[in-house]
Design a protein around this motif. Structure first.
Motif, PDB file in Angstrom:
ATOM      1  N   PRO A  77       0.841  -1.208   0.000  1.00  0.00           N
ATOM      2  CA  PRO A  77       0.000   0.000   0.000  1.00  0.00           C
ATOM      3  C   PRO A  77       0.873   1.255   0.000  1.00  0.00           C
ATOM      4  N   LEU A  78       0.441   2.261  -0.753  1.00  0.00           N
ATOM      5  CA  LEU A  78       1.252   3.462  -0.908  1.00  0.00           C
ATOM      6  C   LEU A  78       0.724   4.673  -0.165  1.00  0.00           C
ATOM      7  N   ASN A  79      -0.578   4.779   0.028  1.00  0.00           N
ATOM      8  CA  ASN A  79      -1.128   6.008   0.596  1.00  0.00           C
ATOM      9  C   ASN A  79      -2.346   5.791   1.473  1.00  0.00           C
ATOM     10  N   GLY A  80      -2.453   4.619   2.075  1.00  0.00           N
ATOM     11  CA  GLY A  80      -3.600   4.357   2.922  1.00  0.00           C
ATOM     12  C   GLY A  80      -3.428   3.046   3.657  1.00  0.00           C
ATOM     13  N   PRO A  81      -4.499   2.576   4.321  1.00  0.00           N
ATOM     14  CA  PRO A  81      -4.405   1.348   5.117  1.00  0.00           C
ATOM     15  C   PRO A  81      -4.187   0.127   4.239  1.00  0.00           C
ATOM     16  N   GLY A  82      -3.400  -0.802   4.751  1.00  0.00           N
ATOM     17  CA  GLY A  82      -3.133  -2.034   4.033  1.00  0.00           C
ATOM     18  C   GLY A  82      -1.871  -2.683   4.548  1.00  0.00           C
ATOM     19  N   LEU A  83      -1.763  -3.975   4.316  1.00  0.00           N
ATOM     20  CA  LEU A  83      -0.622  -4.745   4.782  1.00  0.00           C
ATOM     21  C   LEU A  83       0.146  -5.312   3.593  1.00  0.00           C
ATOM     22  N   GLN A 412       7.621   1.884  -5.582  1.00  0.00           N
ATOM     23  CA  GLN A 412       7.479   2.810  -4.443  1.00  0.00           C
ATOM     24  C   GLN A 412       8.284   4.087  -4.684  1.00  0.00           C
ATOM     25  N   HIS A 413       9.488   3.930  -5.214  1.00  0.00           N
ATOM     26  CA  HIS A 413      10.284   5.117  -5.535  1.00  0.00           C
ATOM     27  C   HIS A 413       9.639   5.908  -6.668  1.00  0.00           C
ATOM     28  N   ALA A 414       9.098   5.202  -7.645  1.00  0.00           N
ATOM     29  CA  ALA A 414       8.439   5.885  -8.758  1.00  0.00           C
ATOM     30  C   ALA A 414       7.247   6.692  -8.276  1.00  0.00           C
ATOM     31  N   TRP A 415       6.519   6.167  -7.306  1.00  0.00           N
ATOM     32  CA  TRP A 415       5.347   6.857  -6.745  1.00  0.00           C
ATOM     33  C   TRP A 415       5.740   8.208  -6.153  1.00  0.00           C
ATOM     34  N   ASP A 468      -7.814   0.356  -4.405  1.00  0.00           N
ATOM     35  CA  ASP A 468      -8.835  -0.486  -3.801  1.00  0.00           C
ATOM     36  C   ASP A 468     -10.080   0.337  -3.461  1.00  0.00           C
ATOM     37  N   GLU A 469     -11.073  -0.319  -2.884  1.00  0.00           N
ATOM     38  CA  GLU A 469     -12.341   0.353  -2.575  1.00  0.00           C
ATOM     39  C   GLU A 469     -12.206   1.388  -1.475  1.00  0.00           C
ATOM     40  N   ASN A 470     -11.087   1.357  -0.742  1.00  0.00           N
ATOM     41  CA  ASN A 470     -10.838   2.366   0.287  1.00  0.00           C
ATOM     42  C   ASN A 470     -10.066   3.561  -0.256  1.00  0.00           C
ATOM     43  N   ASN A 471      -9.866   3.589  -1.591  1.00  0.00           N
ATOM     44  CA  ASN A 471      -9.088   4.626  -2.260  1.00  0.00           C
ATOM     45  C   ASN A 471      -7.609   4.598  -1.887  1.00  0.00           C
ATOM     46  N   THR A 472      -7.143   3.451  -1.446  1.00  0.00           N
ATOM     47  CA  THR A 472      -5.709   3.244  -1.239  1.00  0.00           C
ATOM     48  C   THR A 472      -5.104   2.730  -2.534  1.00  0.00           C
ATOM     49  N   THR A 473      -4.000   3.339  -2.939  1.00  0.00           N
ATOM     50  CA  THR A 473      -3.289   2.874  -4.135  1.00  0.00           C
ATOM     51  C   THR A 473      -2.209   1.881  -3.717  1.00  0.00           C
ATOM     52  N   TRP A 474      -2.129   0.780  -4.439  1.00  0.00           N
ATOM     53  CA  TRP A 474      -1.161  -0.284  -4.182  1.00  0.00           C
ATOM     54  C   TRP A 474      -0.151  -0.367  -5.324  1.00  0.00           C
ATOM     55  N   ALA A 475       1.099  -0.561  -4.970  1.00  0.00           N
ATOM     56  CA  ALA A 475       2.101  -0.976  -5.947  1.00  0.00           C
ATOM     57  C   ALA A 475       2.072  -2.493  -5.993  1.00  0.00           C
ATOM     58  N   VAL A 476       1.929  -3.049  -7.177  1.00  0.00           N
ATOM     59  CA  VAL A 476       1.800  -4.500  -7.291  1.00  0.00           C
ATOM     60  C   VAL A 476       2.666  -5.013  -8.430  1.00  0.00           C
ATOM     61  N   VAL A 477       3.340  -6.117  -8.170  1.00  0.00           N
ATOM     62  CA  VAL A 477       4.107  -6.832  -9.187  1.00  0.00           C
ATOM     63  C   VAL A 477       3.762  -8.305  -9.067  1.00  0.00           C
ATOM     64  N   GLY A 478       3.409  -8.914 -10.177  1.00  0.00           N
ATOM     65  CA  GLY A 478       3.116 -10.342 -10.187  1.00  0.00           C
ATOM     66  C   GLY A 478       3.725 -10.991 -11.409  1.00  0.00           C
ATOM     67  N   MET A 479       4.343 -12.140 -11.220  1.00  0.00           N
ATOM     68  CA  MET A 479       4.956 -12.870 -12.341  1.00  0.00           C
ATOM     69  C   MET A 479       4.607 -14.347 -12.233  1.00  0.00           C
ATOM     70  N   LEU A 496      -5.396  -8.668  -8.991  1.00  0.00           N
ATOM     71  CA  LEU A 496      -5.844  -7.278  -9.129  1.00  0.00           C
ATOM     72  C   LEU A 496      -7.283  -7.109  -8.637  1.00  0.00           C
ATOM     73  N   TYR A 497      -8.134  -8.059  -8.973  1.00  0.00           N
ATOM     74  CA  TYR A 497      -9.527  -8.002  -8.542  1.00  0.00           C
ATOM     75  C   TYR A 497      -9.621  -8.059  -7.022  1.00  0.00           C
ATOM     76  N   SER A 498      -8.878  -8.968  -6.420  1.00  0.00           N
ATOM     77  CA  SER A 498      -8.943  -9.132  -4.969  1.00  0.00           C
ATOM     78  C   SER A 498      -8.345  -7.939  -4.235  1.00  0.00           C
ATOM     79  N   LEU A 499      -7.272  -7.356  -4.789  1.00  0.00           N
ATOM     80  CA  LEU A 499      -6.711  -6.154  -4.176  1.00  0.00           C
ATOM     81  C   LEU A 499      -7.735  -5.016  -4.178  1.00  0.00           C
ATOM     82  N   HIS A 500      -8.548  -4.963  -5.207  1.00  0.00           N
ATOM     83  CA  HIS A 500      -9.529  -3.881  -5.294  1.00  0.00           C
ATOM     84  C   HIS A 500     -10.719  -4.108  -4.367  1.00  0.00           C
ATOM     85  N   PHE A 501     -11.327  -5.282  -4.437  1.00  0.00           N
ATOM     86  CA  PHE A 501     -12.569  -5.526  -3.703  1.00  0.00           C
ATOM     87  C   PHE A 501     -12.353  -6.139  -2.320  1.00  0.00           C
TER      88      PHE A 501
END
Length: 522
Positions: A77-83, A412-415, A468-479, A496-501
Motif C-alpha cells: 500500500p502506498l497512501n492508505g491502510p493495508g498490509l 514505491q520510488h516511482a510513486w 482499492d475500494e478504500n481509495n488506497t493505491t497499491w504498488a503490485v508486481v506479479g509474475m 488485481l480483482y482481490s486487491l480492489h474488492f
C-alpha cells in the motif's frame, strides 16, 4: 563491474540456488472475466487468522498452475491502510515486458522528461540553381520513433528550397550509438522472423523499420500496396475478390516473404477478400540501413527530387553544413508509446540512448553502458539489485530476471518521483486502453489501475498501480513462470480483482523467502 556472460547478458551475482520452475502441465480452466468468477472461493470480506489474503492467492495459483512456485507476487500500500503481501517475492523470475517499467522510469529520471532526439540533414556541397552539388548526409541521433510522416515533412523542405536534384550520394551516419558485437539473440517460439516485435534497435532506425501492407477489394478486383513504397519490395498479390460479405480476420490470409539475391524481397499473399473490405499486415523485411536509405530515396522521388549517386554509410565530415533537421517529441511522449503498446524496439532504443548519453571513455557498447547506469541509479536509491538481469531493457529475452520485491521497491520510488505522473500516465488503464484494454472488463474495475503487462512463452506478468475500494493505491508486481503459463493471466487478474474488492487491511500472511543475497556484481 557488470559481467557479460556467455548469453551476452548483464547480470548481478546472487548467492543462492536458482529456482527450478515446475514444468507440470497446468490443466485448470482459465478464469472468466466476470465478477462472480473472480470473487469465487473467498467472497467473505472479513479475514480469519486461518484464511488470509496471500494464502488465498497462493492456493488459487497452486490449483490453477499445478505448482506452488510458479507465482511470484508482491503488493504494497502506498497512501492508505493495508498490509504488505508477498508470495515467493525474493525469487528471481523472468519478467517479460514489465521490464519496460524500469527502463522508462530510469529514462525519465536520468535523461529527463524533456529529452528529445535530433536527426540532422547536412551537405558537403553547394546549392547551384535547382541542384545540390554534393552529398546529402543523414546524421541519426538514436530517435526511437522517427516516423514516415516526420521524414516526409522534413524532406519536403528541400523541394520548398527549390531543389529537385542531388548530384551526390545519400550517406547515412549511424555513429551516435556504439554497439560491440551486436545484441544477445532472442529465441522466438513463433514462425515469423519478420514480426514487428522482433525488430532490433539501431542508430539507423526509421519508422520502426516496418512496412505496412494493405489489400482492398472492390468491383475491379483487389489492389495491394505498401507504406512506405520501397523499390526493393514487390507484392505478389494472389488475393481474389469475392461478393460482399463479412470482412475476414487477418489470420485468413497467408503472407509469405521470399528474400532474393541483391536484397530484393517478394511478398506473396493469398486469400479471399469480400468487396468493400481490406486486410493489413506489418513486416520488418530489410536491414535498417537499407530500409532507411530506400525510404528516404523513395520520399525524395515522390517529391520530384532525384539523387544521382548511390547509398552509403559513413561519418559526416566536420565541415558539412546543416540543411535541415527534425526533432522528436519529448521523452514523456516516447515513454507513453513504449508502455501503452509495449514497443520492444523503442524500449531497447531508449536503453541505448541512456548508455550513449552516459558512456565512459573505456566503454564500447551502449547497451552495456545503459545497464550499468540503471544499476547504479537503482543502488543509489537503496534498491538491492542482486539477481537482477536487465539484458535489453524491453523484457524480450529469456535471460532477464527480477524479483517481485525488487519490482515493488522500484514502484514505491516511482510513486514519490517528481515524474510519477508521467510514468503513471504512460501505463495501460485497466479495462480501457493499451494492453489492458480487454482485461478485467465487466468487473467494476474500469479505470481503477494502471498496469504494465508482460507476455512471453511460459511467462505472464503485471506491474503497476491499482486502487482499492478504500481509495488506497497499491504498488503490485506479479509474475507467473510456468510451463504452460496460459492461465497465468487469470491468476494475475484475480490478484488485481482481490486487491480492489478485498484488500488485505487486517491480518496478513507473507510467504516470502528472505534469504541473504549479495549486492556484488560479477
Amino acid at each position: 563491474m557488470p559481467h557479460t556472460n556467455s548469453a551476452g547478458n548483464i547480470s548481478r551475482k546472487i548467492r543462492r540456488p536458482a529456482l527450478i520452475l515446475a514444468t507440470a502441465i497446468a490443466l485448470a480452466p482459465a478464469l472468466a472475466y466476470l465478477p462472480s468468477a473472480l470473487a469465487a472461493d473467498g467472497d467473505d470480506k472479513s479475514y480469519s487468522s486461518n484464511r488470509l489474503w496471500a494464502s488465498q492467492m497462493q492456493d488459487y495459483a497452486t490449483k490453477s498452475l499445478n505448482s506452488d512456485e510458479a507465482l511470484s507476487m508482491a503488493a504494497v500500500p502506498l497512501n492508505g491502510p493495508g498490509l504488505d503481501q508477498h508470495i515467493n517475492a525474493d525469487i528471481p523470475m523472468s519478467p517479460g515486458s514489465i521490464m519496460k517499467v524500469i527502463t522508462t522510469y530510469a529514462a525519465l529520471e536520468i535523461l529527463g522528461p524533456t529529452h528529445h532526439w535530433d536527426t540532422d540533414f547536412l551537405t558537403d556541397g553547394q546549392m547551384v540553381g535547382d541542384t545540390l552539388k554534393g552529398n546529402l548526409y543523414v546524421r541519426f541521433g538514436g530517435d526511437p520513433k522517427l516516423t514516415f510522416e516526420r521524414l516526409w515533412a522534413t524532406l519536403r523542405e528541400l523541394r520548398d528550397m527549390g531543389v529537385n536534384r542531388i548530384e551526390g550520394n545519400l550517406v547515412l551516419d549511424g555513429s551516435y550509438f556504439k554497439v560491440d558485437g551486436g545484441f544477445p539473440a532472442f529465441a522466438d517460439n513463433g514462425s515469423n522472423p519478420y514480426a514487428p516485435f522482433l525488430v532490433e534497435p539501431s542508430a539507423y532506425l526509421t519508422n520502426l523499420n516496418l512496412l505496412h501492407f494493405q489489400i482492398r477489394a472492390d468491383e475491379r478486383g483487389t489492389q495491394a500496396w505498401s507504406t512506405p513504397a520501397l523499390s526493393e519490395v514487390v507484392i505478389d498479390n494472389r488475393v481474389t475478390a469475392v461478393p460482399e460479405g463479412p470482412c475476414p480476420a487477418r489470420r485468413n490470409f497467408d503472407w509469405q516473404p521470399v528474400v532474393q539475391d541483391g536484397g530484393q524481397v517478394t511478398v506473396r499473399v493469398t486469400g479471399e477478400l469480400p468487396q468493400g473490405c481490406r486486410t493489413t499486415a506489418y513486416f520488418s523485411l530489410l536491414p535498417h540501413e537499407q530500409y532507411s536509405a530506400s525510404m528516404i530515396r523513395s520520399l525524395l522521388g515522390e517529391m520530384g527530387i532525384i539523387v544521382s549517386g548511390g547509398n552509403q554509410t559513413g561519418t559526416t565530415p566536420e565541415t558539412a553544413r546543416l540543411v535541415m533537421k527534425t526533432t522528436s517529441p519529448d521523452l514523456v511522449t516516447m515513454v507513453r508509446d513504449i508502455n501503452k503498446w509495449s514497443s520492444n524496439v523503442m524500449a531497447r532504443q531508449l536503453l541505448l540512448t541512456i548508455g550513449a548519453q552516459n558512456r565512459l571513455d573505456n566503454e564500447s557498447d551502449d547497451r552495456v553502458a545503459g545497464i550499468r547506469v540503471i544499476y547504479d541509479w537503482l543502488e543509489k536509491k537503496g534498491i538491492d539489485t542482486a539477481g537482477m538481469v536487465i539484458d535489453n531493457g524491453a523484457g524480450l529475452t529469456r535471460h532477464g530476471r527480477i524479483t517481485a520485491r525488487q519490482g515493488t521497491k522500484i514502484l514505491q520510488h516511482a510513486w514519490n518521483s517528481p515524474y510519477s505522473s508521467d510514468l503513471m500516465a504512460s501505463m495501460p488503464i485497466i479495462a480501457m486502453d493499451g494492453t489492458m484494454a480487454r482485461r478485467l472488463r465487466n468487473t467494476g474495475m474500469d479505470g481503477e489501475g494502471r498496469i504494465k503487462t508482460g507476455y512471453l512463452e511460459n511467462v505472464r506478468s503485471i506491474a503497476g498501480f491499482t486502487r482499492d475500494e478504500n481509495n488506497t493505491t497499491w504498488a503490485v508486481v506479479g509474475m507467473v513462470n510456468n510451463d504452460p503459463a496460459w492461465n497465468g493471466q487469470a491468476v494475475l487478474d484475480r490478484i488485481l480483482y482481490s486487491l480492489h474488492f478485498q484488500p488485505p487491511t487486517g491480518t496478513a500472511l507473507s510467504r516470502s523467502s528472505s534469504g541473504s543475497s549479495s549486492t556484488s556484481i560479477q
